[in-house]
Design an enzyme around this catalytic site. Structure first.
Site, PDB file in Angstrom:
ATOM      1  N   HIS A 134     -84.747  19.060  14.877  1.00 54.08           N
ATOM      2  CA  HIS A 134     -85.029  20.420  15.008  1.00 54.08           C
ATOM      3  C   HIS A 134     -85.696  20.662  16.423  1.00 54.08           C
ATOM      4  O   HIS A 134     -85.993  19.927  17.116  1.00 54.08           O
ATOM      5  CB  HIS A 134     -86.210  20.734  13.952  1.00 54.08           C
ATOM      6  CG  HIS A 134     -85.853  20.851  12.635  1.00 54.08           C
ATOM      7  ND1 HIS A 134     -85.601  19.767  11.765  1.00 54.08           N
ATOM      8  CD2 HIS A 134     -85.399  21.994  11.664  1.00 54.08           C
ATOM      9  CE1 HIS A 134     -85.072  19.946  10.506  1.00 54.08           C
ATOM     10  NE2 HIS A 134     -84.874  21.532  10.714  1.00 54.08           N
ATOM     11  N   LYS A 138     -91.220  23.094  16.115  1.00 56.72           N
ATOM     12  CA  LYS A 138     -91.243  22.871  14.585  1.00 56.72           C
ATOM     13  C   LYS A 138     -92.711  22.097  14.432  1.00 56.72           C
ATOM     14  O   LYS A 138     -92.875  21.195  15.123  1.00 56.72           O
ATOM     15  CB  LYS A 138     -90.022  22.403  14.000  1.00 56.72           C
ATOM     16  CG  LYS A 138     -90.081  22.194  12.332  1.00 56.72           C
ATOM     17  CD  LYS A 138     -88.740  21.771  11.972  1.00 56.72           C
ATOM     18  CE  LYS A 138     -88.910  21.534  10.292  1.00 56.72           C
ATOM     19  NZ  LYS A 138     -89.196  22.757   9.562  1.00 56.72           N
TER      20      LYS A 138
END
Length: 239
Positions: A134, A138
């Site tokens: 990600h 995040k």
């Protein structure tokens, strides 16, 4: 017309939902809640909503549920980073309200979960590892989707889930999750089934947040006439 309340309306997911809602003619965003609001504002927020889509933070979940129960407002929860106590709150609320929770509302990620479950039945003696990637900002690690995938597989194979193996050897009865953070990646999840002679990998990559927002709106529409229970996206897609 279905009145949807959007919790986390100024976040990335909230913004994407606001961009996509006009694609759906049978619903509208009737109320918004974000970090600039006071928690007591959740009272009117729930009162003015038939169904709430929540992409906010775990910290407000208990208050949100309490006001949803007060006004009989249905809940679609997409907030990640939830802890065991939060899931207990959702389970209790689902005795009175229809509640849908999913760590990932895209059809692709839920299809990946279904395929992993089916492959697990066949490759029973293969080792299983999950890699999730990600964007650099995040907050939670591993991702809620990775945990969802691991729990699906672990329940079929009787495995323990490990997030941080460190320097120890891999045990026979475990499934590992590894995380990468960097760039502007919306989400990549890879499940590898590793045998002595071959490796089979299932992969899903989100190219943007549209699939998540469309899934969330579809979930709200689907949930509006359902009885009290705790649902997942797989109930919608019947997989």
């Amino acid at each position: 017309m279905l009145n949807i309340g959007l919790s986390g309306s100024t976040g990335k997911m909230g913004g994407t939902i606001l961009e996509r809602i006009d694609k759906f003619k049978d619903c509208k965003i009737a109320a918004k809640f974000n970090s600039t609001n006071n928690l007591d504002d959740l009272d009117n927020f729930c009162k003015n909503s038939d169904v709430i889509i929540d992409f906010s933070t775990p910290e407000i979940l208990e208050k949100l549920i309490n006001y949803a129960l007060k006004h009989n407002t249905k809940l679609v929860i997409g907030t990640t980073g939830l802890q065991p106590q939060h899931f207990k709150l959702l389970e209790k609320a689902a005795q009175t309200l229809p509640v849908l929770y999913s760590a990932n509302m895209s059809i692709g990620a839920n299809l990946l979960s279904y395929l992993a479950k089916e492959v697990t039945k066949i490759l029973d003696d293969y080792d299983v590892e999950i890699l999730e990637t990600h964007h650099r900002n995040k907050k939670d690690s591993p991702s809620g989707t990775a945990v969802m995938l691991a729990e699906t597989i672990a329940s079929k194979k009787g495995l323990n889930i490990t997030f941080n193996r460190g320097n120890r050897l891999r045990s026979e009865k475990e499934i590992g999750i590894s995380s990468l953070r960097g760039g502007n990646v919306h989400g990549i999840h890879e499940i590898s089934f590793l045998g002595d002679d071959e490796i089979i990998t299932l992969k899903h990559e989100a190219l943007n947040k549209n699939s998540f927002s469309i899934g969330a709106i579809k979930a709200a529409i689907w949930l509006q006439d359902k009885p009290s229970a705790l649902y997942s996206m797989q109930d919608i897609y019947k997989i």
